[in-house]
Structures are given as structure tokens and as C-alpha cells.
Design a protein around this motif. Structure first.
Motif, PDB file in Angstrom:
ATOM      1  N   THR A   1      -3.750   2.990   0.408  1.00 47.91           N
ATOM      2  CA  THR A   1      -4.321   2.610  -0.884  1.00 47.91           C
ATOM      3  C   THR A   1      -3.468   1.516  -1.523  1.00 47.91           C
ATOM      4  O   THR A   1      -2.272   1.715  -1.729  1.00 47.91           O
ATOM      5  CB  THR A   1      -4.389   3.817  -1.839  1.00 47.91           C
ATOM      6  OG1 THR A   1      -5.159   4.852  -1.239  1.00 47.91           O
ATOM      7  CG2 THR A   1      -5.004   3.422  -3.176  1.00 47.91           C
ATOM      8  N   PRO A   2      -4.035   0.352  -1.838  1.00 49.49           N
ATOM      9  CA  PRO A   2      -3.249  -0.714  -2.459  1.00 49.49           C
ATOM     10  C   PRO A   2      -2.711  -0.285  -3.828  1.00 49.49           C
ATOM     11  O   PRO A   2      -3.408   0.399  -4.592  1.00 49.49           O
ATOM     12  CB  PRO A   2      -4.252  -1.865  -2.602  1.00 49.49           C
ATOM     13  CG  PRO A   2      -5.282  -1.590  -1.561  1.00 49.49           C
ATOM     14  CD  PRO A   2      -5.405  -0.092  -1.520  1.00 49.49           C
TER      15      PRO A   2
ATOM     16  N   TYR B   1      -3.445  -6.414  -7.822  1.00 51.00           N
ATOM     17  CA  TYR B   1      -2.627  -5.602  -6.926  1.00 51.00           C
ATOM     18  C   TYR B   1      -1.224  -6.180  -6.778  1.00 51.00           C
ATOM     19  O   TYR B   1      -0.998  -7.380  -6.963  1.00 51.00           O
ATOM     20  CB  TYR B   1      -3.285  -5.520  -5.547  1.00 51.00           C
ATOM     21  CG  TYR B   1      -4.619  -4.829  -5.533  1.00 51.00           C
ATOM     22  CD1 TYR B   1      -4.703  -3.442  -5.617  1.00 51.00           C
ATOM     23  CD2 TYR B   1      -5.806  -5.558  -5.449  1.00 51.00           C
ATOM     24  CE1 TYR B   1      -5.930  -2.792  -5.608  1.00 51.00           C
ATOM     25  CE2 TYR B   1      -7.037  -4.922  -5.439  1.00 51.00           C
ATOM     26  CZ  TYR B   1      -7.097  -3.540  -5.519  1.00 51.00           C
ATOM     27  OH  TYR B   1      -8.310  -2.903  -5.524  1.00 51.00           O
TER      28      TYR B   1
ATOM     29  N   THR C   1       0.822  -1.210   0.000  1.00 51.19           N
ATOM     30  CA  THR C   1       0.000   0.000   0.000  1.00 51.19           C
ATOM     31  C   THR C   1       0.856   1.261   0.000  1.00 51.19           C
ATOM     32  O   THR C   1       2.006   1.252   0.452  1.00 51.19           O
ATOM     33  CB  THR C   1      -0.917   0.016   1.235  1.00 51.19           C
ATOM     34  OG1 THR C   1      -0.115  -0.151   2.412  1.00 51.19           O
ATOM     35  CG2 THR C   1      -1.958  -1.091   1.178  1.00 51.19           C
TER      36      THR C   1
ATOM     37  N   PRO D   1      -4.714  -1.592   4.502  1.00 51.42           N
ATOM     38  CA  PRO D   1      -5.473  -1.245   3.290  1.00 51.42           C
ATOM     39  C   PRO D   1      -6.640  -0.331   3.604  1.00 51.42           C
ATOM     40  O   PRO D   1      -7.251  -0.410   4.676  1.00 51.42           O
ATOM     41  CB  PRO D   1      -5.950  -2.606   2.777  1.00 51.42           C
ATOM     42  CG  PRO D   1      -4.983  -3.587   3.341  1.00 51.42           C
ATOM     43  CD  PRO D   1      -4.587  -3.041   4.681  1.00 51.42           C
TER      44      PRO D   1
ATOM     45  N   PHE E   1     -10.537  -0.628  -0.589  1.00 51.17           N
ATOM     46  CA  PHE E   1     -10.019  -1.952  -0.918  1.00 51.17           C
ATOM     47  C   PHE E   1     -10.798  -3.034  -0.185  1.00 51.17           C
ATOM     48  O   PHE E   1     -11.136  -4.069  -0.754  1.00 51.17           O
ATOM     49  CB  PHE E   1      -8.540  -2.038  -0.545  1.00 51.17           C
ATOM     50  CG  PHE E   1      -7.964  -3.430  -0.656  1.00 51.17           C
ATOM     51  CD1 PHE E   1      -7.687  -3.986  -1.892  1.00 51.17           C
ATOM     52  CD2 PHE E   1      -7.694  -4.182   0.486  1.00 51.17           C
ATOM     53  CE1 PHE E   1      -7.160  -5.266  -1.995  1.00 51.17           C
ATOM     54  CE2 PHE E   1      -7.168  -5.448   0.388  1.00 51.17           C
ATOM     55  CZ  PHE E   1      -6.901  -5.993  -0.860  1.00 51.17           C
TER      56      PHE E   1
END
Length: 218
Positions: free
Chosen positions: A91-92, A148, A32, A205, A209
Motif C-alpha cells: 500500500t503506497p 504519495y 509502500t 504497489p 494504487f
């Protein structure tokens, strides 16, 4: 920064990282934005490293190398959004997303440009900028499979402007950084440009997500 300050940084950086939480090794879950990580070149077993030592040729910018020591305090990098973009903490990072990797100890970004690297003659990789701000040549695309960048996966970093892959091929420096390996950019994909997250602090996360994962499991 004076010489005394530079000597203190390798001691302070691990303490700064540990202050964020308990250091853990890569495992399940996404990498992340805001996470602080060490990156291992899988083939040559060295971690991506930098320090306030400049190249004696090429750009003359801060050098980037590979080191074998797992506990080296100058191998921490913060995952951030690409130049002029914001990636909120937690944020991934998606496969195919452009990011910056900012060296925690010196505040300079992983960077590349069309200078020859000092040992192999491939494309030079340096650390550039001040206080985390450089230019568009600091942007690297995360090349991976799936949605991801997973902590336990092997990924490649492709320079967004020149298309080279972040690589190690085994060339070794002498003084003043004896034993460290050259890190450079290569035009072709190979086993020399796969990297894996090792030790680090991973930001939890974001809620977005978690919602995506919930719906994917329904």
C-alpha cells in the motif's frame, strides 16, 4: 538476546533483506508499506541507524544515530502502519499519513518523548518496543508534497505526539559509538530535517494504487 546473537545480527540483516529481492536505490514510484529502506539525512549525508547500545542518560532506551557508511547493516528500517493500525504490504504511503519505522535488526520502533538528547539538548529520539510493538509515541507523520511519499523525493518526519521533526545537526558521539551523529527531534522545520530514501527493498504497489493511477491518466 545474548552478546553472541547481537554480533550475528549485523551480518544476518543484509542477507535477510537481500532474500526479499534485489536491493535497489530510491527511484521513481511510491514508498509502500512493508518496504525495507535506508534513510539519508540530506544535509549531513548520514543514514538513520540503530543498534543494541543504550543511552547513558535520558530514557536509557536504545540509541538512534546517523552513520556515514552506506553499507552498514544496522541502517535498515521497515515501513509499517501507525500504532494499532494495519497497512497492507504494497500500500503506497500517502503524504500526511502516520507510520512506524521498525529497525530491522532489533525489532524496535523509531520513537520520541520529552527527554533531552544527550549532545544537543534537543528532544531525544530512541528505538523502543519489542518485536515491532511499542506505543503511540512510535508514530511519525510523513510530511511531503503531492499525494504519495515518492522514493526520489525529500521528506520530513514529524512526531505525531510532540510535533518535533526528525533531525541531524552534526553533533558527534565519542565512545562507544565514535564518529556517529546524534539524531534528535527539533521543534522547527529546517534543512536539518529532510530525509531521502536510498537503498532498499520496495514492495510492489497494490492493485488499488494501480487503478488510481490508471484513472488519473485518463
Amino acid at each position: 538476546m545474548g552478546a553472541a546473537g547481537r554480533r550475528v545480527l549485523p551480518v544476518l540483516v543484509p542477507l535477510m533483506v537481500l532474500a526479499l529481492g534485489t536491493a535497489v536505490r530510491g527511484g521513481p514510484g511510491p514508498v509502500t508499506c512493508g518496504s525495507v529502506v535506508k534513510l539519508l539525512n540530506v544535509r549531513h549525508n548520514v543514514r538513520l541507524h540503530s543498534h543494541d547500545v543504550r543511552y547513558g542518560s535520558g530514557s536509557g532506551q536504545q540509541s538512534v544515530t546517523g552513520v556515514s557508511a552506506a553499507d552498514d547493516g544496522n541502517s535498515y528500517w521497515r515501513v509499517r502502519g501507525r500504532t494499532a493500525a494495519v497497512c497492507e504490504r504494497g500500500t503506497p504511503v500517502r503524504c500526511g499519513q502516520a507510520i512506524r519505522l521498525t529497525h530491522l535488526g532489533t525489532g524496535r520502533n523509531l520513537h520520541s518523548h520529552r527527554f533531552a538528547s544527550p549532545l544537543s539538548g534537543n528532544q531525544e529520539v530512541s528505538a523502543f518496543g519489542e518485536a515491532g510493538e511499542g506505543d503511540y509515541l512510535d508514530d511519525w507523520t510523513v510530511v511531503c508534497s503531492g499525494t504519495y511519499w515518492a522514493r526520489d523525493s525529500e521528506v520530513r518526519f514529524q512526531h505525531a505526539s510532540t510535533d518535533v521533526f526528525l533531525s541531524v545537526t552534526g553533533e558527534q558521539y565519542g565512545r562507544p559509538i565514535h564518529g556517529q551523529k546524534e539524531v534528535h527531534g527539533m521543534a522547527t522545520s529546517s534543512q536539518n530535517n529532510y530525509w531521502k530514501v536510498m537503498e532498499g527493498i520496495f514492495m510492489q504497489p497494490s492493485e488499488v494504487f494501480k487503478v488510481e493511477q490508471y484513472h488519473a491518466e485518463l
